[in-house]
Design a protein around this motif. Sequence first.
Motif, PDB file in Angstrom:
ATOM      1  N   ARG A 132      36.476  39.977  37.416  1.00  0.00           N
ATOM      2  CA  ARG A 132      37.322  39.365  36.403  1.00  0.00           C
ATOM      3  C   ARG A 132      38.371  38.485  37.075  1.00  0.00           C
ATOM      4  O   ARG A 132      38.873  38.825  38.134  1.00  0.00           O
ATOM      5  CB  ARG A 132      38.041  40.433  35.563  1.00  0.00           C
ATOM      6  CG  ARG A 132      37.143  41.163  34.586  1.00  0.00           C
ATOM      7  CD  ARG A 132      37.914  42.260  33.876  1.00  0.00           C
ATOM      8  NE  ARG A 132      38.972  41.740  33.027  1.00  0.00           N
ATOM      9  CZ  ARG A 132      38.811  41.407  31.740  1.00  0.00           C
ATOM     10  NH1 ARG A 132      37.613  41.532  31.186  1.00  0.00           N
ATOM     11  NH2 ARG A 132      39.819  40.962  31.023  1.00  0.00           N
ATOM     12  N   HIS A 133      38.645  37.366  36.466  1.00  0.00           N
ATOM     13  CA  HIS A 133      39.740  36.488  36.885  1.00  0.00           C
ATOM     14  C   HIS A 133      40.696  36.423  35.711  1.00  0.00           C
ATOM     15  O   HIS A 133      40.470  35.697  34.745  1.00  0.00           O
ATOM     16  CB  HIS A 133      39.183  35.100  37.242  1.00  0.00           C
ATOM     17  CG  HIS A 133      40.244  34.081  37.515  1.00  0.00           C
ATOM     18  ND1 HIS A 133      40.042  32.738  37.296  1.00  0.00           N
ATOM     19  CD2 HIS A 133      41.511  34.215  37.973  1.00  0.00           C
ATOM     20  CE1 HIS A 133      41.140  32.078  37.623  1.00  0.00           C
ATOM     21  NE2 HIS A 133      42.042  32.946  38.026  1.00  0.00           N
ATOM     22  N   GLU A 134      41.734  37.225  35.774  1.00  0.00           N
ATOM     23  CA  GLU A 134      42.694  37.276  34.675  1.00  0.00           C
ATOM     24  C   GLU A 134      43.412  35.940  34.552  1.00  0.00           C
ATOM     25  O   GLU A 134      43.658  35.248  35.538  1.00  0.00           O
ATOM     26  CB  GLU A 134      43.719  38.394  34.910  1.00  0.00           C
ATOM     27  CG  GLU A 134      43.121  39.781  35.067  1.00  0.00           C
ATOM     28  CD  GLU A 134      42.510  40.315  33.784  1.00  0.00           C
ATOM     29  OE1 GLU A 134      42.831  39.772  32.704  1.00  0.00           O
ATOM     30  OE2 GLU A 134      41.717  41.269  33.862  1.00  0.00           O
ATOM     31  N   ALA A 135      43.762  35.573  33.332  1.00  0.00           N
ATOM     32  CA  ALA A 135      44.495  34.336  33.096  1.00  0.00           C
ATOM     33  C   ALA A 135      45.795  34.357  33.889  1.00  0.00           C
ATOM     34  O   ALA A 135      46.571  35.309  33.801  1.00  0.00           O
ATOM     35  CB  ALA A 135      44.786  34.176  31.596  1.00  0.00           C
ATOM     36  N   SER A 136      46.003  33.321  34.709  1.00  0.00           N
ATOM     37  CA  SER A 136      47.218  33.184  35.529  1.00  0.00           C
ATOM     38  C   SER A 136      47.434  34.381  36.436  1.00  0.00           C
ATOM     39  O   SER A 136      48.564  34.814  36.644  1.00  0.00           O
ATOM     40  CB  SER A 136      48.446  32.973  34.629  1.00  0.00           C
ATOM     41  OG  SER A 136      48.267  31.863  33.786  1.00  0.00           O
ATOM     42  N   ALA A 137      46.360  34.921  36.970  1.00  0.00           N
ATOM     43  CA  ALA A 137      46.457  36.071  37.877  1.00  0.00           C
ATOM     44  C   ALA A 137      45.423  35.915  38.971  1.00  0.00           C
ATOM     45  O   ALA A 137      44.471  35.147  38.865  1.00  0.00           O
ATOM     46  CB  ALA A 137      46.232  37.373  37.104  1.00  0.00           C
ATOM     47  N   PRO A 138      45.570  36.673  40.100  1.00  0.00           N
ATOM     48  CA  PRO A 138      44.592  36.596  41.189  1.00  0.00           C
ATOM     49  C   PRO A 138      43.206  37.021  40.731  1.00  0.00           C
ATOM     50  O   PRO A 138      43.050  37.729  39.725  1.00  0.00           O
ATOM     51  CB  PRO A 138      45.149  37.571  42.233  1.00  0.00           C
ATOM     52  CG  PRO A 138      46.599  37.673  41.917  1.00  0.00           C
ATOM     53  CD  PRO A 138      46.692  37.548  40.413  1.00  0.00           C
ATOM     54  N   VAL A 139      42.196  36.621  41.479  1.00  0.00           N
ATOM     55  CA  VAL A 139      40.810  36.943  41.158  1.00  0.00           C
ATOM     56  C   VAL A 139      40.458  38.339  41.624  1.00  0.00           C
ATOM     57  O   VAL A 139      40.839  38.767  42.719  1.00  0.00           O
ATOM     58  CB  VAL A 139      39.864  35.936  41.838  1.00  0.00           C
ATOM     59  CG1 VAL A 139      38.412  36.293  41.581  1.00  0.00           C
ATOM     60  CG2 VAL A 139      40.142  34.536  41.300  1.00  0.00           C
ATOM     61  N   SER A 140      39.748  39.098  40.773  1.00  0.00           N
ATOM     62  CA  SER A 140      39.204  40.394  41.175  1.00  0.00           C
ATOM     63  C   SER A 140      37.917  40.160  41.922  1.00  0.00           C
ATOM     64  O   SER A 140      37.068  39.380  41.495  1.00  0.00           O
ATOM     65  CB  SER A 140      38.948  41.264  39.943  1.00  0.00           C
ATOM     66  OG  SER A 140      40.139  41.465  39.214  1.00  0.00           O
TER      67      SER A 140
END
Length: 267
Positions: A252-260
């Motif tokens: 998952r790549h959360e909106a405005s957050a680092p990539v999992s």
Amino acid sequence: MTRLSYRSVFVSDVHLGYASCRADYLLDFLRSLRCERLYLVGDIVDLENMAKRPYWNARHGEVVAEILALAARGTRVTYIPGNHDAPLRCLAGQRIAGIEFALNAVHVGADGRRYRVSHGDEFDAHCATPRWLLRLGDSLQGFVCAVNRRCNALLRLLGWHYRPLSILLKTRVGAAFRFIREFEQRVADDARAGGFDGHICGHIHYARLHDHDGVVYLNDGDWVEHCTGLVEHHDGTFELLHWTEQRLTLARHEASAPVSMPLPVAA
């Protein structure tokens, strides 16, 4: 039937017209969703293989019908041809049966981030790979797909879930793993140079989400070996899905957050 709702969906490397295409899983995936945008990111119809070894079955036709049905229901469908359906590139700029054809696209996420979308084969040109070696690679890919198809037919008889056996080779053979990482770096560098927040592609049949110092590489994988698709939620979060009898979130790549980081599909 209750459908999963997404803002955007990205699929590539379906290879309709190729015996190893998992049209059954893709059809189930498409019938399970609603989306505003659907990007077909190249190698959807394998015209190259069909010119050599013609193949088509009912499931392949049903996938085409479902894509047309999505367009008819209001989904904006963009088809970006790849190297296996390259003859369709001459249709760029045209709209046929509700499907827009383009050489590439710019996708603006719900959070405002800008992503370049292309098949990815244009990044092969950076490699001075001999033609004979490319042909050998294609032959080996075909062999691996055939083995994968037969092994999974046996697994199904035994009542086991689908397993993308080729991922074991790609992650354990040094040359293959290096090619994947070098391809990824070239794509990320090009996105950065173009002022994009990320790049969405396919081509190498290896799904992955990875942040390269603020530039996001998103590869939606394929529907020949790994059966993966990329979806964008309504808040701008991207999710990489594995879709067979066993459905998994790989990353998952959360909106405005680092990539999992992704999990191995075969886990």
